[in-house]
Write an enzyme that holds these catalytic residues in place. Structure first.
Site, short mmCIF file in Angstrom:
data_model
loop_
_atom_site.label_atom_id
_atom_site.label_comp_id
_atom_site.label_asym_id
_atom_site.label_seq_id
_atom_site.Cartn_x
_atom_site.Cartn_y
_atom_site.Cartn_z
CD GLU A 115 7.72 0.90 -2.00
OE1 GLU A 115 6.99 1.87 -1.70
OE2 GLU A 115 7.56 -0.24 -1.54
CD GLU A 182 2.96 -3.71 -5.58
OE1 GLU A 182 4.16 -3.54 -5.30
OE2 GLU A 182 2.12 -4.15 -4.75
O1 KIV Z 1 8.00 -5.99 -0.65
C1 KIV Z 1 7.77 -6.73 -1.62
O2 KIV Z 1 7.63 -7.95 -1.50
C2 KIV Z 1 7.67 -6.10 -2.93
C3 KIV Z 1 7.19 -6.93 -4.08
C4 KIV Z 1 5.78 -7.31 -3.91
C5 KIV Z 1 7.45 -6.28 -5.38
O3 KIV Z 1 7.95 -4.95 -3.06
#
Ligand code: KIV
Length: 281
Positions: A115, A182
């Site tokens: 991230e 997202e």
């Molecule tokens: O942790 C997860 O499932 C994610 C997705 C929703 C992109 O990061």
């Protein structure tokens, strides 16, 4: 033979949307693969939908390794990506490389997800240089939930738009093979997708992305009381599960289950012996 990382760029170049879904164990991985899904994400969302936490922050690297091993074991063809959890890549690029190395080496997955945008670009580059494919993730990044003060749509002001564009371009330049967008406005996601040569994978970011990712529990309706706005329920498995388990309970309580065919009868000799034992005073 598993799908390889080149699949992502091919799909974008041929304008074929990429379908990605999360999986957290061998069964879910196998089911997704049977449904023809070629890319699986072992998301740290498992902290919420499997472990019952409020957010993804408590998820550990060991937990990610454990779940990713199961997904890899349950699949043969899918490209499997594992999330790097909170604080396993943020301290230094040495730390990130060691932890990403563990994920790849101990699980057999083919890529990791991080991230962040500009802030983590140098770290991302270090992983790529060392042979580890990276999926980037910008927009709402759930590991920063405390900074946002909740699950809030990102990219709502011109300054945020400029930052997201800088983030998207930075992770692309650092070597990410694709980027998750997202919870950002659909028009912004479409704009970012046009600016990028790598594919974008949207969640709550509209139809203008190169692909979509969803949390398995959301699309299967496994969480009875929760469907986020960005998800569509394609089944109501929670309801079906509660009804099936309640029928089982009823049948146990009323003696309907187990029936004769649910156990193995004793051989004649053993039956005689048991009969003799019971007859003893
Ligand atoms: O942790 C997860 O499932 C994610 C997705 C929703 C992109 O990061």
């Amino acid at each position: 033979m598993r799908t390889t990382v080149s699949f992502f760029q091919k799909q974008k170049d041929n304008q074929i949307p990429i379908t990605m879904v999360t999986a957290y164990d061998a069964t879910l991985g196998r089911l997704a693969e049977q449904a023809g899904v070629q890319t699986l994400l072992v998301g740290d969302s498992l902290g919420m939908v499997v472990q019952g936490h409020e957010n993804t922050i408590p998820v550990t690297l060991d937990a990610m390794i454990y779940h990713t091993q199961m997904v890899v074991r349950g699949t043969r063809k899918a490209f499997v990506i594992a999330d790097m959890p909170f604080m396993t890549y943020n301290i230094s690029s040495d730390q990130a490389l060691a932890n990403a190395g563990r994920l790849i080496q101990e699980t057999g997955c083919q890529a990791v997800k991080l991230e962040g945008g500009e802030r983590i670009a140098a770290t991302l580059e270090r992983l790529v240089e060392n042979g580890i494919p990276v999926l980037a993730h910008i927009g709402l990044t759930p590991q920063s939930v405390h900074r946002y003060g909740g699950w809030r749509v990102q990219g709502k002001t011109p300054a945020e738009v400029q930052q997201l564009l800088a983030d998207a371009l930075a992770v692309q330049a650092a070597g990410a093979f694709a980027v998750v967008l997202e919870l950002i406005p659909a028009e912004l996601a479409a704009y970012l997708t046009q600016q990028l040569t790598i594919p974008s994978i949207g969640i709550g970011a509209g139809a203008g992305c190169s692909g979509q990712v969803q949390v398995m529990h959301d699309i299967l309706g496994l969480l009875e009381d929760f469907t986020p706005r960005h998800a569509r329920r394609y089944a109501s498995l929670a309801q079906q599960a509660v009804s099936a388990i309640s029928t089982y309970r009823h049948e146990v309580e009323t003696g309907v289950f187990p029936a004769e065919q649910h156990s193995t009868p004793a051989s004649e000799d053993l039956a005689q012996y048991l009969y003799g034992q019971q007859a003893k005073p």
